[in-house]
Design an enzyme around this catalytic site. Sequence first.
Site, PDB file in Angstrom:
ATOM      1  N   ASP A  73      38.156  35.476  40.950  1.00  0.00           N
ATOM      2  CA  ASP A  73      39.311  36.383  41.099  1.00  0.00           C
ATOM      3  C   ASP A  73      38.881  37.804  41.459  1.00  0.00           C
ATOM      4  O   ASP A  73      39.719  38.690  41.614  1.00  0.00           O
ATOM      5  CB  ASP A  73      40.186  36.366  39.835  1.00  0.00           C
ATOM      6  CG  ASP A  73      39.463  36.819  38.581  1.00  0.00           C
ATOM      7  OD1 ASP A  73      38.270  36.491  38.429  1.00  0.00           O
ATOM      8  OD2 ASP A  73      40.087  37.508  37.751  1.00  0.00           O
ATOM      9  N   HIS A  74      37.566  38.005  41.643  1.00  0.00           N
ATOM     10  CA  HIS A  74      37.044  39.304  42.089  1.00  0.00           C
ATOM     11  C   HIS A  74      36.393  39.226  43.471  1.00  0.00           C
ATOM     12  O   HIS A  74      36.288  40.233  44.158  1.00  0.00           O
ATOM     13  CB  HIS A  74      36.049  39.851  41.057  1.00  0.00           C
ATOM     14  CG  HIS A  74      36.695  40.142  39.746  1.00  0.00           C
ATOM     15  ND1 HIS A  74      36.940  41.410  39.279  1.00  0.00           N
ATOM     16  CD2 HIS A  74      37.211  39.302  38.811  1.00  0.00           C
ATOM     17  CE1 HIS A  74      37.569  41.341  38.113  1.00  0.00           C
ATOM     18  NE2 HIS A  74      37.736  40.076  37.815  1.00  0.00           N
TER      19      HIS A  74
ATOM     20  N   HIS B 281      32.953  36.532  39.452  1.00  0.00           N
ATOM     21  CA  HIS B 281      34.097  35.654  39.207  1.00  0.00           C
ATOM     22  C   HIS B 281      35.010  35.559  40.432  1.00  0.00           C
ATOM     23  O   HIS B 281      35.234  36.555  41.131  1.00  0.00           O
ATOM     24  CB  HIS B 281      34.886  36.139  37.980  1.00  0.00           C
ATOM     25  CG  HIS B 281      34.229  35.772  36.680  1.00  0.00           C
ATOM     26  ND1 HIS B 281      34.484  36.403  35.492  1.00  0.00           N
ATOM     27  CD2 HIS B 281      33.306  34.805  36.401  1.00  0.00           C
ATOM     28  CE1 HIS B 281      33.764  35.850  34.518  1.00  0.00           C
ATOM     29  NE2 HIS B 281      33.035  34.894  35.052  1.00  0.00           N
TER      30      HIS B 281
ATOM     31  N   HIS C 197      31.393  41.811  39.838  1.00  0.00           N
ATOM     32  CA  HIS C 197      30.753  40.611  39.288  1.00  0.00           C
ATOM     33  C   HIS C 197      31.257  39.390  40.030  1.00  0.00           C
ATOM     34  O   HIS C 197      32.149  39.480  40.861  1.00  0.00           O
ATOM     35  CB  HIS C 197      30.969  40.506  37.775  1.00  0.00           C
ATOM     36  CG  HIS C 197      32.387  40.256  37.336  1.00  0.00           C
ATOM     37  ND1 HIS C 197      33.398  41.171  37.534  1.00  0.00           N
ATOM     38  CD2 HIS C 197      32.973  39.196  36.716  1.00  0.00           C
ATOM     39  CE1 HIS C 197      34.531  40.691  37.046  1.00  0.00           C
ATOM     40  NE2 HIS C 197      34.306  39.485  36.553  1.00  0.00           N
TER      41      HIS C 197
ATOM     42  N   HIS D  47      30.286  40.561  29.887  1.00  0.00           N
ATOM     43  CA  HIS D  47      31.331  39.646  30.394  1.00  0.00           C
ATOM     44  C   HIS D  47      30.665  38.589  31.275  1.00  0.00           C
ATOM     45  O   HIS D  47      30.866  37.390  31.101  1.00  0.00           O
ATOM     46  CB  HIS D  47      32.361  40.460  31.165  1.00  0.00           C
ATOM     47  CG  HIS D  47      33.409  39.658  31.861  1.00  0.00           C
ATOM     48  ND1 HIS D  47      34.389  38.972  31.198  1.00  0.00           N
ATOM     49  CD2 HIS D  47      33.620  39.430  33.185  1.00  0.00           C
ATOM     50  CE1 HIS D  47      35.176  38.348  32.074  1.00  0.00           C
ATOM     51  NE2 HIS D  47      34.726  38.604  33.287  1.00  0.00           N
TER      52      HIS D  47
ATOM     53  N   ASP E  29      35.723  43.783  34.800  1.00  0.00           N
ATOM     54  CA  ASP E  29      36.203  43.131  33.574  1.00  0.00           C
ATOM     55  C   ASP E  29      35.384  43.547  32.353  1.00  0.00           C
ATOM     56  O   ASP E  29      35.235  42.778  31.399  1.00  0.00           O
ATOM     57  CB  ASP E  29      36.140  41.596  33.721  1.00  0.00           C
ATOM     58  CG  ASP E  29      37.224  41.063  34.642  1.00  0.00           C
ATOM     59  OD1 ASP E  29      38.102  41.836  35.068  1.00  0.00           O
ATOM     60  OD2 ASP E  29      37.185  39.855  34.941  1.00  0.00           O
TER      61      ASP E  29
ATOM     62  N   HIS F 256      42.346  44.273  35.443  1.00  0.00           N
ATOM     63  CA  HIS F 256      43.489  43.462  35.002  1.00  0.00           C
ATOM     64  C   HIS F 256      44.514  44.323  34.278  1.00  0.00           C
ATOM     65  O   HIS F 256      44.159  45.309  33.623  1.00  0.00           O
ATOM     66  CB  HIS F 256      43.047  42.342  34.035  1.00  0.00           C
ATOM     67  CG  HIS F 256      42.301  41.226  34.682  1.00  0.00           C
ATOM     68  ND1 HIS F 256      42.920  40.130  35.253  1.00  0.00           N
ATOM     69  CD2 HIS F 256      40.965  41.038  34.861  1.00  0.00           C
ATOM     70  CE1 HIS F 256      42.002  39.305  35.746  1.00  0.00           C
ATOM     71  NE2 HIS F 256      40.809  39.829  35.521  1.00  0.00           N
TER      72      HIS F 256
HETATM   73 ZN    ZN Z   1      35.576  38.279  35.251  1.00  0.00          ZN
END
Ligand code: ZN
Length: 261
Positions: free
Chosen positions: A58-59, A56, A54, A111, A134, A172
Site C-alpha cells: 500500500d506504499h 509494503h 518501506h 514496523h 507507518d 494513514h
Molecule cells: Zn506498512
Amino acid sequence: MLTARPLPAFADNYIWLIEDGRGRAAVVDPGDAAPVIAALEERGLELGAILVTHHHPDHVGGVADLCACHPQVPVYGPHDSPAACVTIALGDGAIVDVLGTPARVITVPGHTLDHIAYFIAGDADGAPLLFCGDTLFGCGCGRIFEGDARMMHTSLQRLAALPGHTQVCCAHEYTLGNIEFALTVEPANDDLRRRSETDRARRARAEPTLPSTLALELATNPFLRDGAAAVRAAAMARAGRELAHDHEVFATIRSWKDVFR
Ligand SMILES: [Zn+2]
C-alpha cells in the site's frame, strides 16, 4: 518553499504530494498511481521524484505505473528494501534532493526492517516536513511487524528529537481510533482531550487530521510519552509490575494497543 498535501488512497492511506510552487511535484509512498496521476493533471504538475518509506504494497503498489508514465523520475527508498522498484537506495543520514530542497534520511526500523523517514528542514517561509510512513501516526505508531519494541522505541525517539513545529505527514488516517486508545491510557491529559474535539470535528467535515505537528504528538501521543508519569503509571498497572526502562513502558503500551478494541 515546499508544501505537502495528503491524497487519500484505498480505505485510509495518504499519499503525500509535495509541491515546489513552480509546477513541480514529488510523491511519497504512492500505493496507487491513480490518485497521483489525477492530482498531477488537475494541478498541472510535473513529477520530479518518488519517495518510498518501506516495502509494503500500500506504499509502493503504484510506483510501476507512475514510472511507466515518467520513466526518468528517480525512485528513492531504503537501501535494504525488498521492493524492486527502488532506483536510488538510501541509508541513514543520506541527503536527497527533493525538487531542489535537501531532505535527510532517518532510518526508523520497527514496523518493517527497511523503514526510513524523510525530513525536510524548514526555511523562513515554511515549517519543517517529516514523511514518516507507518512509523509515527497521529496520536499513535505503526504496528511492529518485522522489528521489535526496543527497535521501534529507538526509531520513535529519533523522530521525537526533531523540531516541535515540524509538520508530521503520516501515511494513514488512524487518528481518531488512536485518540480513543490514548484517552484510555491517559484520560486526564487536557491537550489530548482538546485534540480529540478538534480532530473529531475535522473528520466530521471529511477533512484530514494530518499533518499534525511534532509538538502536538509530544503532548498527546502515548508512544512518545513513555517518560510521562501518567503514562508510566498506566503501563505499570497494565503490566502488573515495575517497569524500570522507558522502552519497557513503550513495549507495554504497544502490546496493549495491539489488543485494544
Ligand atoms: Zn506498512
